[in-house]
Scaffold this motif. Structure first.
Motif, short mmCIF file in Angstrom:
data_model
loop_
_atom_site.label_atom_id
_atom_site.label_comp_id
_atom_site.label_asym_id
_atom_site.label_seq_id
_atom_site.Cartn_x
_atom_site.Cartn_y
_atom_site.Cartn_z
N PHE A 470 0.85 -1.19 0.00
CA PHE A 470 0.00 0.00 0.00
C PHE A 470 0.88 1.24 0.00
CE2 PHE A 470 0.27 -1.58 4.45
CZ PHE A 470 0.91 -0.51 5.06
N ARG A 471 0.23 2.36 -0.30
CA ARG A 471 0.94 3.63 -0.18
C ARG A 471 0.30 4.43 0.94
NH1 ARG A 471 3.63 5.79 -5.36
NH2 ARG A 471 4.90 6.53 -3.62
N ILE A 472 1.09 5.24 1.58
CA ILE A 472 0.57 6.05 2.68
C ILE A 472 0.12 7.39 2.10
CG2 ILE A 472 1.14 7.12 4.90
CD1 ILE A 472 3.18 4.81 5.28
N ASP A 484 7.78 7.65 4.79
CA ASP A 484 6.57 6.93 4.35
C ASP A 484 6.58 6.69 2.84
OD1 ASP A 484 5.46 6.86 6.92
OD2 ASP A 484 4.48 8.81 6.66
N LYS A 488 4.61 0.14 0.77
CA LYS A 488 4.79 -0.36 2.13
C LYS A 488 3.93 -1.59 2.35
CE LYS A 488 6.13 1.83 5.28
NZ LYS A 488 7.39 1.49 6.00
N VAL A 491 2.70 0.03 8.28
CA VAL A 491 2.75 1.48 8.55
C VAL A 491 2.78 1.68 10.06
CG1 VAL A 491 0.21 1.66 8.34
CG2 VAL A 491 1.62 3.73 8.24
N ILE A 501 -4.14 4.88 4.28
CA ILE A 501 -3.37 4.13 3.29
C ILE A 501 -4.29 3.81 2.11
CG2 ILE A 501 -1.80 3.13 5.02
CD1 ILE A 501 -3.41 0.50 4.77
N SER A 503 -4.72 1.03 -1.25
CA SER A 503 -4.20 -0.18 -1.87
C SER A 503 -5.22 -0.79 -2.82
CB SER A 503 -3.85 -1.22 -0.80
OG SER A 503 -3.23 -2.34 -1.42
#
Ligand code: C2O
Ligand code: CU
Ligand code: CU
Length: 533
Positions: A470-472, A484, A488, A491, A501, A503
């Motif tokens: 996922f991305r923050i 961040d 990731k 987190v 987040i 995804s």
């Protein structure tokens, strides 16, 4: 078994009383109040044995596991899980649980697109479960906590999935258990990165990892080669963990049931997490490593149960070296990000370039933990022993394949609170007010859907999703922090903080998990089911 010598600082005791006191008072304090609580993430165990001075023991490199066969486009491995005795502190013999006899376990070196089939044999006295952390793995091989590999000696559980957890009241009809041997297939179809495999047994993950059930799994791909990053001797995997030792040299751990058979959980003062007073890197206490005065690639994993670090590399004159981050949990960043200090929560990984070129031969660089105190402020040291010509510039573009998911494209937003609360007769750690129950579906997502999740914490909680990266999107309502960056799988939520987040839930259908990776929280309820359908 002699009563373990456990000590706990008064400050931690008060902090814990505070955390649970808030609950019994019938609710949670505001985020602001919680944010002012001490930043500790667990109770500290103190070793009852003399500890070695720092920077004497050479840094070991975890051994790379040789495949037993490489035919048919598949690499096959065999790992026997067994008890062994390790020399972790010099001259001291420590019984450990191992993958293949070594502490930490052997490293699997995988190539993208080449599946690794790992046959695990359980010769330990308890059931085990193997999970490849960060792996995009079909559900049947993902190491669901009740998918036990039972030891030969283990009694029939009487039907499917019965286990002793949470008082033995829950059964899991979907559990797929095997006896002694189980084959796990890891497709390795994902981006190149450093993953780790570890035990994931229901209710007992924390003590199993503590005893040694963890190892690295590195996926490589050809596109990385063009970047000419430091490799060979100049690429160092660093598995950072904390432990504590009893007077007889054994690992200390405050289990309610040290046999790890009948009663999960830890003694009350350690409910927030178990911290050790010895810092190990690749299984060695405060090690030292000799390097040439050139750029190195450090692939760092925080394999600790509950300890957070804030890494800083300082030379003999007290100057901080730049930590140039090139990768996150799930592989390379788009472009490097330079840090002076780098927070590292349990299960997080960073791929870093550190340049020893400005350090004179004979100089020393210490890797420090700015969140530690006393001896836990030190992690390891690098001794610069020779000059060498630099031939690895920092690439300004690292990867072009990062998903750029946009909030507006998400089909759903969900919210989850990660908090302390009542669990059965005692205290536990809850997601959305509930402790883990394998028989309950907590979240159902459609394969391929893009979702935004808002995660809210009372105290520190490193939140991990299985299956997907996922991305923050945000932290505390603001832009994410520099560390961040990238893709990731874990987190780190700070006390009182909310993070968003995003995804896409693709890859495979089936039953997965998300949970806190403070391993004690995970064992004491802070886990939930994620069904991808
Ligand atoms: Cu590192 Cu659910 O795992
Ligand atoms: Cu995982
Ligand atoms: Cu937690």
């Amino acid at each position: 078994m002699s009563e373990p010598q456990l000590q706990l600082s008064r400050r931690r005791l008060l902090a814990l009383g505070g955390a649970f006191g808030l609950l019994t008072a019938g609710g949670l304090a505001s985020a602001a109040t919680l944010a002012h609580r001490p930043a500790g993430t667990g109770g500290l165990l103190r070793s009852a044995i003399e500890l070695p001075p720092a920077f004497q023991v050479p840094l070991p490199r975890p051994q790379v596991l040789a495949p037993v066969s490489t035919t048919g486009g598949v690499d096959r491995y065999e790992i026997t899980q067994r008890e062994a005795v390790a020399e972790i502190l010099p001259g001291v013999h420590t019984p450990v649980w191992t993958y293949g006899g070594s502490f930490p376990g052997p490293t699997i070196e995988a190539r993208r697109g080449r599946p690794a089939v790992v046959t695990h044999r359980n010769e330990l006295p308890v059931p085990t479960v193997v999970h490849l952390h960060g792996g995009r793995t079909p559900a049947e091989f993902d190491g669901y906590p009740t998918d036990f590999v039972l030891p030969a000696s283990w009694p029939e559980s009487g039907g499917h999935g019965g286990h002793g957890g949470h008082g033995g009241t829950m059964a899991d009809p979907r559990a797929v258990q095997s006896r002694v041997v189980r084959e796990y297939t890891f497709p390795n179809e994902q981006r190149a990165t450093m993953l780790w495999y570890h035990d994931h047994r229901m209710d007992y993950t924390a003590p199993a990892i503590w005893r040694g059930l963890a190892g690295l799994h590195i996926i490589r791909e050809d596109s990385e080669k063009a970047l000419e990053l430091p490799d060979g001797e100049r690429e160092l995997p660093l598995v950072i963990t904390d432990r504590a030792f009893a007077a007889d040299g054994s690992l200390e751990y405050p289990s309610l049931d040290p046999s790890l058979r009948d009663r999960p959980g830890v003694q009350e003062p350690y409910m927030a997490g178990v911290l050790g007073d010895v810092i190990l890197v690749n299984g060695a206490p405060w090690p030292v490593h000799e390097v040439a005065a050139v750029r190195h690639r450090l692939r760092v994993l925080n394999g600790s149960n509950a300890r957070h670090y804030e890494l800083e590399a300082v030379d003999q004159d007290g100057r901080a070296l730049e930590l140039v981050q090139i990768g996150a949990d799930q592989g390379l960043l788009s472009a490097p990000v330079t840090h002076r200090r780098l927070p590292l929560a349990p299960a997080e990984r960073y791929d870093l370039l550190v340049d020893f070129g400005a350090v004179p031969v004979g100089g020393t660089v210490r890797l420090l933990n700015r969140m530690g105190s006393g001896r836990t402020r030190e992690v390891m040291a690098f001794r610069v022993v020779r000059a060498q010509r630099e031939d690895t510039p920092v690439p300004q573009t690292l990867a072009t394949d990062l998903p750029e998911w946009r909030r507006e494209e998400a089909v759903r937003t969900r919210e989850f609170a990660f908090r302390a609360g009542r669990m059965g007769e005692g205290h536990g750690w809850l997601i959305g007010g509930r402790p883990f129950d394998p028989a309950r579906e907590d979240v159902g997502v459609r394969l391929g859907d893009l979702e935004v999740w808002r995660l809210i914490a009372d105290v520190h909680h490193p939140i991990h999703l299985h299956l997907v990266g996922f991305r923050i999107l945000s932290r505390g309502g603001r832009a994410p922090l520099p560390h961040d960056a990238g893709l990731k799988d874990t987190v780190s939520l700070r006390p009182g903080e909310a993070a968003e987040i995003i995804s896409r839930f693709d890859g495979y259908r089936g039953r997965y998990l998300f949970h806190c990776h403070n391993a004690e929280h995970e064992d004491m309820g802070m886990m939930a089911n994620l069904e991808v359908r």
